[in-house]
Scaffold this active site. Sequence first.
Site: not given
Length: 350
Positions: A266, A314, A326
């Site tokens: 990510c 994240h 993402h």
Amino acid sequence: MGSHRRLAPSGFVRGAGTARAAFTAVSAAAAVLGALPAGPALAAPHGGTGAEVDRLYQEAEKATEAYDKADERAGLLHRQVRDAQDRIARRQQRVNTLRESLGSLAGAQYRSGGLDPSLALLFSDDPADYLDKATTLDRIGTHQAGELRNLRQALRELVQERAEATRALTELEKARRAVVAHKRTVEQKLARARALLNSLSPTEREAYDRASRSGRDDLLPGVSGLSGLDGGPAASARAAAAVAAARSALGRPYVWGANGPSGFDCSGLMQWAYAQAGVHLPRTSQEQRHAGRQIPLSQARPGDLVVYRSDASHVAMYVGHGRVIHAPYPGAPVRYDPVGMMPISSVTRV
């Protein structure tokens, strides 16, 4: 989550391609994890299994962030050690040169000045010639003293460089051990998640895949405070370039510890996308949240970084109309998802 000199996908990551489960695939699992905001109720096969898979993926993501940070630290230390070794080699060469110079001067002085000056003057056939030589020897002695000072300074610097290199090597070994430990944790979490997914029947697995948040824009209306978000222009030219880069990565695989261009985790996707816009971002999502100015979610514009969970484990890029791009988790490619797919910690404008 990923970096420049990144690893190629390992066997278990490639194998995770069969694990198409989402971090927050079903609302029932989300209730346990707090991973999704309230939304439409979705049936969860083996609810306990789904929640456990989600938990394992979330823990693996945290471990991946720790791996990225340790790996970046190890890379920095490796460069420091390499540079220190180069400096040590240069300083050692200077020490050797000074020693050779001093040895030549000492030999010349011994050969020319072995007698006491007064006796040498008495036995000299040409006192004027002797005095000329004595003057030269005096200059040699002064030069020699300067060379000795230079040698002592060079030796001190050499000792200091070696001590610093030793410290850097010790830190490098610690960082490498941390990399190995975090890698082992990630592998164990993902292997356990994969085993749980494989325990589902084909029907249950299909239902679980359908419950994935991927492409479920119908989740968005149920998220309080997000209905006013629209596309709008990017906050800057570099943000627009980063969005374009992130969109070009759609469909590429999630590879933990990677920052492109063939695969991403990510934070690795965010770092790579902004690098294409000429902007250097830190390596981890925890650091990226502080890479610019934090703004309210209601003011989000394309290119802003959306950081999730209280531990900032994240990160995604807002692209407008309530969606982000993402790299979700192993087995899921870079894709669009609703911005409210999990608890939002902060929004950062780079």
